[in-house]
Design a protein around this motif. Structure first.
Motif, short mmCIF file in Angstrom:
data_model
loop_
_atom_site.label_atom_id
_atom_site.label_comp_id
_atom_site.label_asym_id
_atom_site.label_seq_id
_atom_site.Cartn_x
_atom_site.Cartn_y
_atom_site.Cartn_z
N SER A 183 37.79 31.67 42.26
CA SER A 183 38.58 32.77 41.70
C SER A 183 37.67 33.96 41.44
N ASP A 184 38.25 35.15 41.47
CA ASP A 184 37.53 36.32 40.97
C ASP A 184 38.13 36.81 39.65
N HIS A 185 39.21 36.17 39.22
CA HIS A 185 39.75 36.37 37.88
C HIS A 185 40.49 35.09 37.49
N TYR A 186 40.32 34.68 36.24
CA TYR A 186 40.92 33.41 35.84
C TYR A 186 40.97 33.32 34.32
N ALA A 187 41.81 32.38 33.86
CA ALA A 187 41.85 31.97 32.45
C ALA A 187 42.07 30.47 32.43
N GLY B 268 37.79 32.77 29.98
CA GLY B 268 38.34 33.75 30.91
C GLY B 268 37.23 34.52 31.59
N GLY B 269 37.45 34.92 32.83
CA GLY B 269 36.42 35.64 33.55
C GLY B 269 37.00 36.60 34.57
N TYR B 270 36.20 37.62 34.90
CA TYR B 270 36.63 38.61 35.91
C TYR B 270 35.40 39.08 36.66
N ILE B 271 35.51 39.12 38.00
CA ILE B 271 34.43 39.61 38.85
C ILE B 271 34.88 40.94 39.47
N PHE B 272 34.08 41.96 39.23
CA PHE B 272 34.35 43.28 39.81
C PHE B 272 33.50 43.44 41.07
N GLY B 273 34.12 43.87 42.17
CA GLY B 273 33.37 44.09 43.40
C GLY B 273 33.83 43.17 44.51
N GLN B 274 33.33 43.46 45.71
CA GLN B 274 33.69 42.68 46.90
C GLN B 274 32.56 41.71 47.21
N LEU C 87 32.13 39.32 34.13
CA LEU C 87 32.28 39.23 32.68
C LEU C 87 32.97 37.91 32.35
N THR C 88 32.37 37.12 31.45
CA THR C 88 32.92 35.82 31.09
C THR C 88 32.93 35.66 29.58
N TYR D 129 33.03 34.12 49.09
CA TYR D 129 33.44 33.04 48.18
C TYR D 129 32.28 32.32 47.49
N PRO D 130 31.04 32.19 48.07
CA PRO D 130 29.98 31.52 47.32
C PRO D 130 29.60 32.23 46.02
N LEU D 131 29.96 33.54 45.91
CA LEU D 131 29.62 34.30 44.72
C LEU D 131 30.80 34.45 43.76
N LEU D 132 31.95 33.91 44.15
CA LEU D 132 33.09 33.88 43.23
C LEU D 132 32.86 32.79 42.19
N THR D 133 33.73 32.74 41.20
CA THR D 133 33.67 31.65 40.23
C THR D 133 34.15 30.37 40.90
N ILE D 134 33.25 29.42 41.03
CA ILE D 134 33.60 28.12 41.61
C ILE D 134 33.92 27.19 40.44
#
Length: 850
Positions: free
Chosen positions: A733-737, A695-701, A673-674, A704-709
């Motif tokens: 990051s998997d969560h950031y602002a 801001g963004g948040y990634i739910f799940g495992q 979600l972004t 790193y290539p699928l995290l927010t770069i």
């Protein structure tokens, strides 16, 4: 004898009278002409014109005057007006002559080489300042929004014209094939120059305003405009002109013009930045008016100079105002800008605007003889005040086009225009219609599009973009690319695009193919979008890069600092449906299947008991939905990208992505979600700031290539939406602002520095920050089942999580160098111990702005 003598005396007397009359008539001196502001060329009304020691006259509303004398000693004519230098003109006695007077503001006269000090000016005990403060205090009372209900009809005309000296236009070699255009000249608007109309647009509307609940409604009765052909975004021209010549409400504290916010002379801050002078008092329809002249305290500030007439009936309303930009204002490409508004007293005793005119001339330099003139004229009539309209009038969209078949007919326009078009304006419609069908014009526009936008027409196909035909990078080496796309000439429903590329170092072919179907039979690049598109791409990419307005393989972006060795080979299949609505709301539904293979120094590795295991590729399958809301958004549609016309309203974008394991070989389940918000803040004389929060948040495992770069920049260009001191794939990051701010001072400081102010430089400053992290389930330091972060040849980790502190960088710079270039000095503030990172750098950006 007596009779004869009497007759002789009478004859002698009559002869003497006739002789004296003839002599006196021959000795009469007559001077006539117009009085104008030397800077704005706007006519000056109520100027005192006289021979010294004699009673004179005052100039009329249009600046005209006529004065005569029989006194042979009257050899010097004087022009006097409070706030302006007294102008003296030697005249020839005994003849009729024309003289157009150009008067300069008084404060300009005090700044001379020989002057040792300026005329002292103070706001304290200044009746002119006291008067403008009364105008400010009554501002809300005199605005249209003070009424409960207002109705009126509005006629609007926007024009663009080529301008030059008449003889230069006629002998211009570039226009030799278009002689019929340059023969259609208007020499009345700008003294000494001829205007050749190339664009004209007219609109007649009925307007309704309701104060509570607040609502404005426009019924467009008719619209007519020149069509410049397929090579130009005709609707974009309308939007661009609307943004540059925003309808003026003179009572607004700040006025939007030429994409800038300018401090109005009727503002709380006006006495701080303007000088005010009282002029003569006149009477009109039983109401006394006083002339108030104003000019900037600092001649380089982006402010106005001119005059207004203020009513002395207790309302302190503006009856007339005419003004222009100060001569040395820090603005580009603009030789002059004139604004004029007239108000009339209505039956309710208030003054309502009846005419508004904005005219500006653009050129490459102040001394250029030729350029482009833009003008917007708005006329208002049939005011109905405080009479409620039925609620049904305000229902529905704010703007409605009345379906009247007769509205497009010439007879309708002849009957309903508030003022008739000039013969030159009338002929512009037929001339431009003829022009767009000329082969030479189409050929010229075709090559201009190729040079400016990078696309060359080839029948129903266009080749481009040319700036991506050649590039280079560490993985592919020299890269050649060739491609293009279809145009509406091929089909108004079906659109295809393709390219092929080859890397001479990796010895691999890359390619792309897409097909789109337009549901509204309009180009898939023009508003409003409504299409379904599928595409397949086999190509390289830098992880985490989502560039705007340029291609990644743009030749200029090939030059990069540091190690640029983190790349991916990608096979991406996408399908998306895009829909836009009239309220600047759009949504996108998408499907994406992405197979990515590491390239360059990237290796996908997992720890195992005996060491590490290499993963050759990963595949993801995503479903996505995005909604975007951009209130009052304006833009010019380019060949690929929209060039935004920024305003004060925010832009919101919300995106949701769901990765589905097992769907078309997808390897992972996750959700992302972004939320992104962009807002421009205007601070009048103190410039403006662009602020982007995300801001963004990634739910799940996920690995790193699928995290927010986080978007980095290793080019030497200053990128607004990237971290300019961050390396590619340095932080995930998997969560950031994050927050990014670019502040433009518009020369607020430099305009006050001796010598430097002549260079018209402008100050800029920026700050970017991102704070986030990686949860333990996605951090290889805690979860041994996920991918290890990449390392360099020395074994040092090169990808990190934002653990415990934010990444920050700050910049200061100078813009408007040669009117185009911006140079920033950027300092990285945190994570200075990461390998191969710069602490500071100099970045460049070319930017066209007023």
């Amino acid at each position: 004898m007596m009779i004869s003598l009497i007759f002789s005396k009478k004859s002698f007397t009559l002869l003497l009278f006739i002789t004296c009359f003839a002599v006196c008539a021959q000795a009469q001196t007559v001077i006539k002409g117009f009085v104008r502001d030397a800077q704005t060329h706007a006519p000056l009304a109520f100027v005192s014109v006289y021979f010294k020691g004699s009673k004179g006259v005052v100039s009329g509303e249009d600046g005209s005057y006529s004065i005569s004398t029989t006194n042979p000693k009257n050899t010097t004519l004087e022009f006097s007006f409070n706030g302006y230098r007294v102008l003296r003109k030697k005249i020839e006695v005994g003849v009729t002559q024309d003289f157009d007077a150009s008067m300069e503001v008084a404060e300009m006269a005090s700044v001379t080489v020989n002057s040792r000090k300026r005329t002292k000016y103070s706001n304290r005990d200044n009746p002119a300042v006291d008067l403008i403060r009364k105008v400010v205090d009554n501002r809300e009372h005199n605005r249209m929004k003070a009424f409960d209900y207002v109705q009126y009809q509005q006629y609007e005309k926007m024009e663009l014209s080529l301008t030059n000296k008449p003889e230069k236009l006629m002998h211009n070699r570039l226009l030799k094939n278009y002689r019929f255009l340059v023969e259609n000249q208007d020499t009345s608007k700008i003294e000494g120059k001829a205007l050749v109309p190339v664009y004209i647009e007219e609109t007649i509307s009925n307007k309704f305003f309701r104060k509570s609940p607040s609502k404005e409604k426009t019924y467009v009765l008719a619209k007519k405009k020149v069509n410049l052909g397929e090579f130009v975004d005709n609707d974009g021209i309308t939007r661009y002109l609307n943004s540059m010549y925003t309808p003026i409400d003179i009572y607004e504290p700040n006025l939007m013009l030429l994409s800038n916010q300018l401090l109005s002379p009727i503002s709380d801050l006006a006495p701080t930045f303007y000088r005010f002078y009282l002029g003569d008092t006149v009477e009109l329809d039983g109401i006394k008016l006083v002339k108030l002249t104003f000019a900037p305290r600092n001649v380089n500030d982006l402010l106005f100079r001119g005059s207004m007439y203020v009513t002395l009936d207790g309302n302190y309303a503006v009856q007339k105002i005419q003004m222009g930009l100060a001569k040395h204002a820090n603005i580009n490409w603009t030789k002059e800008l004139r604004i004029k508004q007239d108000f009339e007293r209505g039956a309710d005793g208030r003054y309502h605007v009846v005419m508004s005119n904005i005219l500006s001339e653009f050129a490459l330099s102040k001394k250029a003889s030729g350029g482009l003139v833009g003008e917007r004229t708005v006329s208002y009539k049939n005011y109905v005040i405080n009479q409620p309209a039925p609620d049904s009038v305000y229902e529905g969209r704010p703007e409605v086009y009345v379906d009247a078949a007769a509205s497009g007919a010439d007879s309708f326009w002849t009957a309903n225009r508030h003022t008739a078009l000039s013969a030159t304006e009338e002929k512009a419609y037929t001339n431009m219609d003829s022009l767009k069908n000329m082969k030479s014009y189409r050929r010229m526009m075709d090559w201009a599009t190729f040079l400016l936008a990078g696309y060359k027409s080839a029948g129903p196909f266009e080749i481009g973009p040319v700036n991506a035909f050649y590039s280079f990078n560490p993985v592919e080496g020299f890269r050649l690319r060739f491609g293009g796309r279809t145009t509406p000439k091929f089909s108004k429903r079906l659109y295809f695009e393709t390219y092929a590329a080859y890397g001479f170092k990796d010895d691999r072919w890359k390619y792309f193919l897409s097909a789109a179907y337009s549901f509204n039979a309009k180009s898939i690049y023009s508003f409003p979008l409504n299409y379904l598109k599928v595409s397949y791409q086999h190509d390289t990419k830098i992880p985490g890069q989502e560039l705007q307005f340029v291609q990644e393989d743009n030749f200029l972006l090939s030059f990069k600092r540091g190690n640029n060795n983190k790349w991916l080979y990608n096979d991406i299949f996408t399908a998306e449906y895009v829909r836009e609505f009239g309220k600047n709301i759009s949504y996108t539904f998408g499907f994406k299947n992405w197979k990515q293979q590491p390239a360059g120094s990237i290796i996908y590795e997992k720890p195992i008991a005996t060491g590490t295991s290499t993963i050759p590729e990963i595949t993801t399958t995503e479903l996505s939905a995005e909604i975007r809301w951009a209130p009052h958004e304006q833009f010019y549609q380019g060949k690929v990208y929209r060039i935004p016309i920024n305003n004060k309203y925010p832009i919101f974008r919300l995106r949701y992505i769901a990765g589905i394991k097992g769907l078309v070989n997808g390897d992972y389940n996750y959700q992302q979600l972004t939320m992104n918000i962009f807002k421009r803040f205007y601070f009048s004389q103190f410039g403006y700031a662009d602020v982007v929060t995300e801001g963004g948040y990634i739910f799940g495992q996920v690995p790193y290539p699928l995290l927010t770069i986080h978007r980095a920049n290793q080019t030497y260009a200053y990128q607004l939406n990237s971290f300019n001191m961050m390396n590619f794939m340095e932080f995930v990051s998997d969560h950031y602002a994050s927050v990014s701010t670019d502040y433009y001072f518009n020369g607020f400081i430099f305009n006050k520095l001796p010598l430097i102010k002549k260079l018209k430089l402008r100050e800029v400053a920026g700050f970017k920050m991102v704070y986030g992290g990686v949860r333990r389930e996605n951090d290889p330091a805690y979860n041994k089942e996920t991918f290890l972060f990449p390392t360099d040849e020395k074994g040092q980790t090169t990808t990190f999580s934002l653990a415990g502190k934010p990444y920050m960088e700050a910049s200061v710079g100078i813009s408007n160098i040669f009117k185009l270039l911006r140079v920033d000095l950027i300092k990285r503030l945190t994570y200075l111990d990461n390998p191969d990172v710069p602490n500071w750098g100099i970045r460049f950006r070319a930017r066209f702005e007023f």
